[in-house]
Design an enzyme around this catalytic site. Structure first.
Site, PDB file in Angstrom:
ATOM      1  N   THR A 156      18.867  64.216  -4.590  1.00 37.17           N
ATOM      2  CA  THR A 156      17.620  63.823  -3.934  1.00 37.17           C
ATOM      3  C   THR A 156      17.717  64.421  -2.537  1.00 37.17           C
ATOM      4  O   THR A 156      18.822  64.502  -1.983  1.00 37.17           O
ATOM      5  CB  THR A 156      17.434  62.291  -3.844  1.00 37.17           C
ATOM      6  OG1 THR A 156      18.444  61.767  -2.996  1.00 37.17           O
ATOM      7  CG2 THR A 156      17.527  61.616  -5.205  1.00 37.17           C
ATOM      8  N   HIS A 157      16.606  64.891  -2.018  1.00 38.77           N
ATOM      9  CA  HIS A 157      16.585  65.592  -0.720  1.00 38.77           C
ATOM     10  C   HIS A 157      17.511  66.805  -0.732  1.00 38.77           C
ATOM     11  O   HIS A 157      18.017  67.199   0.317  1.00 38.77           O
ATOM     12  CB  HIS A 157      16.989  64.665   0.433  1.00 38.77           C
ATOM     13  CG  HIS A 157      16.302  63.339   0.420  1.00 38.77           C
ATOM     14  ND1 HIS A 157      15.135  63.091   1.104  1.00 38.77           N
ATOM     15  CD2 HIS A 157      16.596  62.177  -0.247  1.00 38.77           C
ATOM     16  CE1 HIS A 157      14.760  61.838   0.891  1.00 38.77           C
ATOM     17  NE2 HIS A 157      15.620  61.267   0.060  1.00 38.77           N
ATOM     18  N   SER A 278      19.451  95.859  -5.624  1.00 36.59           N
ATOM     19  CA  SER A 278      18.890  96.225  -4.329  1.00 36.59           C
ATOM     20  C   SER A 278      19.006  97.733  -4.154  1.00 36.59           C
ATOM     21  O   SER A 278      19.963  98.351  -4.627  1.00 36.59           O
ATOM     22  CB  SER A 278      19.667  95.503  -3.227  1.00 36.59           C
ATOM     23  OG  SER A 278      19.586  96.214  -2.016  1.00 36.59           O
ATOM     24  N   LYS A 284      24.286  93.712  -4.662  1.00 32.78           N
ATOM     25  CA  LYS A 284      23.300  92.677  -4.943  1.00 32.78           C
ATOM     26  C   LYS A 284      22.903  92.564  -6.412  1.00 32.78           C
ATOM     27  O   LYS A 284      22.756  93.529  -7.124  1.00 32.78           O
ATOM     28  CB  LYS A 284      22.023  92.923  -4.127  1.00 32.78           C
ATOM     29  CG  LYS A 284      22.130  92.624  -2.657  1.00 32.78           C
ATOM     30  CD  LYS A 284      22.517  91.191  -2.340  1.00 32.78           C
ATOM     31  CE  LYS A 284      21.407  90.209  -2.621  1.00 32.78           C
ATOM     32  NZ  LYS A 284      20.276  90.359  -1.700  1.00 32.78           N
ATOM     33  N   GLU A 291      11.852  84.229  -9.102  1.00 36.23           N
ATOM     34  CA  GLU A 291      11.122  84.353  -7.828  1.00 36.23           C
ATOM     35  C   GLU A 291       9.669  84.745  -8.078  1.00 36.23           C
ATOM     36  O   GLU A 291       8.744  84.231  -7.440  1.00 36.23           O
ATOM     37  CB  GLU A 291      11.777  85.407  -6.933  1.00 36.23           C
ATOM     38  CG  GLU A 291      13.098  84.969  -6.346  1.00 36.23           C
ATOM     39  CD  GLU A 291      13.769  86.125  -5.614  1.00 36.23           C
ATOM     40  OE1 GLU A 291      13.627  86.211  -4.392  1.00 36.23           O
ATOM     41  OE2 GLU A 291      14.426  86.951  -6.269  1.00 36.23           O
ATOM     42  N   LYS A 326     -15.084  84.261 -14.278  1.00 37.39           N
ATOM     43  CA  LYS A 326     -14.319  84.991 -15.292  1.00 37.39           C
ATOM     44  C   LYS A 326     -13.021  85.609 -14.813  1.00 37.39           C
ATOM     45  O   LYS A 326     -11.983  85.476 -15.463  1.00 37.39           O
ATOM     46  CB  LYS A 326     -15.207  86.059 -15.935  1.00 37.39           C
ATOM     47  CG  LYS A 326     -16.094  85.438 -16.970  1.00 37.39           C
ATOM     48  CD  LYS A 326     -17.221  86.338 -17.372  1.00 37.39           C
ATOM     49  CE  LYS A 326     -18.446  85.530 -17.628  1.00 37.39           C
ATOM     50  NZ  LYS A 326     -18.978  84.817 -16.454  1.00 37.39           N
TER      51      LYS A 326
END
Ligand code: ARG
Length: 459
Positions: A156-157, A278, A284, A291, A326
């Site tokens: 929580t938090h 990357s 990376k 995302e 639309k």
């Protein structure tokens, strides 16, 4: 020959800019199948009511079938000079069969026609989206089953809170998706209302058999008020709202995958096939897919707000503003579909790092609540036990120890009723076992939920 369906009253040619600005053919050609399906039902009804002859109907139906097949084969089969899909189909029909084709629009307006087409589209789309949600649910169930033994910190938090079963955490998303399915099913009821026969706004002078058209097209009911029927886009708004909530759910799951795959958490590894790199940093490996799902959620919300805003000031009945429904509808549909598809596949491409999960569960005082519950069982009120355990945690933080690393004497210093059985309450796995309450994270309960989920998904 004019490509318009409203030339008679006009002396001047439409300005080219006006045609370009006014036209919806660029996007509403997507409704061709629904438009033709609706026209076929309308045509059969006109013949049944003897408003047109059986021969004329046969000609129209055959030509409509042909147009449908031509567009199926090549969706740019007819050029873009038409105002909208309704004019395109009608004009091509007349080109093919002449005067009989000119009778198709009897007792109909593009206002009730477009309302019908959009309803058919939303109805078809809801079925597709529901199937895709169920696939995502299935992927969650499989992942939960595969990793059933794993315990993780519940948060929580975003602060470690209590140990939970990973499967329990995953099944939380199963529940969210279940509500999404229910919401779409609810919307289906209000979408499944047949507007044709409302004509421009006031109904028709012809003796149209509206119930017959409804039956042919599989609608449950017909609209009760012609003015409402051509003005109503609530069902599109509901659809957009449902997509927004669905995307919010997908986005929260995506957010967790992004966090969990960070070095800081290290809870999951996403396969290479479902990750990206990357252009500058050779090391990376990025979670672009979750995302992007998270990112695309914004556009779904945008479509909802945009159509709500479009509708809010419109006087009854039809207004051209409504043509703006639309692109919002189509883009929200495409977004929801691709995101569900990607998420379902992505869930099959992640592996959990059991060591990291275990380590994270064992540090951070996740069993402090269990400790407090233990003291309640020794006859101390919960408020008091909360206070005592709080002080013990503070002591442990100072000592740089976890609760289970404290000695009995150290703990007794805070409360003499603490005994050696306390250690059973300081073990995360045993903490879980004690939560075999309906809806809780106890393994027996979670197993039951898994079985129930599989039954619901019919697997
Ligand atoms: N393209 C229009 C729309 O999407 C079709 C209805 C046009 N009706 C009219 N009376 N101009 O809303």
């Amino acid at each position: 020959m004019s490509q318009k369906v409203w030339g008679g009253r006009f002396k001047e040619e439409t300005d080219a800019l006006v045609s370009r600005f006014n036209a919806s053919i660029g996007f509403d050609r997507r409704l061709y199948a629904q438009d033709i399906e609706g026209s076929m039902a309308h045509c059969r009804m006109l013949a049944k009511q003897e408003i047109i002859t059986g021969d004329e109907a046969a000609l129209i139906l055959e030509a409509l079938g042909e147009i449908k097949r031509e567009i199926d084969r090549d969706d740019s089969a007819f050029d873009n000079d038409y105002e909208d899909i309704h004019s395109l189909v009608e004009k091509v029909l007349v080109e093919k069969i002449g005067p009989a084709g000119e009778k198709l629009h009897t007792g109909r307006s593009r206002n009730d026609q477009v309302a019908l087409d959009v309803r058919l589209y939303v109805r078809d789309t809801i079925h597709v989206v529901i199937d895709l949600i169920k696939e995502a649910q299935l992927a969650l169930v499989k992942l939960a089953e595969k990793n059933f033994a794993l315990i993780m910190p519940g948060y929580t938090h975003l602060q470690r809170a209590q140990p939970v079963l990973l499967a329990h955490h995953l099944l939380a998303y199963y529940e969210m998706f279940k509500r999404d399915v229910e919401r779409f099913q609810e919307t289906l009821k209000r979408t499944n209302v047949m507007p044709l026969g409302s004509a421009a706004l006031a109904g028709s002078t012809f003796e149209l058999n509206r119930k017959m058209v409804a039956k042919e097209l599989g609608f449950e009911t017909i609209s009760e008020n012609s003015i409402d029927a051509v003005s109503d886009r609530d069902f599109v708004l509901e659809f957009l709202f449902n997509v927004s909530v669905l995307m919010m759910h997908l986005s929260r799951l995506s957010e967790e995958l992004v966090i969990w795959s960070s070095q800081e958490f290290g809870f999951v590894t996403i396969s290479d096939a479902f990750s990206t790199g990357s252009s500058i940093m050779p090391q990376k490996k990025n979670p672009d897919l979750p995302e992007l799902i998270r990112g695309k959620t914004g556009r779904a919300y945008g479509h909802l707000i945009s159509l709500l805003t479009t509708m809010k000031g419109l006087p009854l009945a039809y207004n051209k503003d409504m043509q703006e429904d639309k692109e919002a509808l189509f883009d929200a549909t495409d977004t929801a579909k691709i995101c569900l598809e990607v998420m379902s596949r992505l869930l099959g491409e992640i592996s959990f790092n059991s060591e990291r999960l275990k380590a994270a569960t064992e540090c951070g005082f996740l069993v402090a609540t269990d400790f407090a519950d233990y003291l309640v069982r020794k006859g101390i009120t919960f408020r008091e036990s909360h206070e005592i355990v709080g002080r013990i945690v503070l002591f442990a933080v100072d000592q740089e120890k976890e609760l289970h690393e404290l000695t009995l004497d150290e703990m007794k210093g805070f409360e003499r009723r603490i005994d050696k059985d306390v250690y059973e309450w300081l073990d995360p796995a045993l903490s879980l076992k004690r939560r075999n309450i309906p809806g809780g994270t106890g393994p027996d309960m979670v197993k039951k939920c898994l079985i129930k989920a599989k039954r619901e998904l019919k697997i």
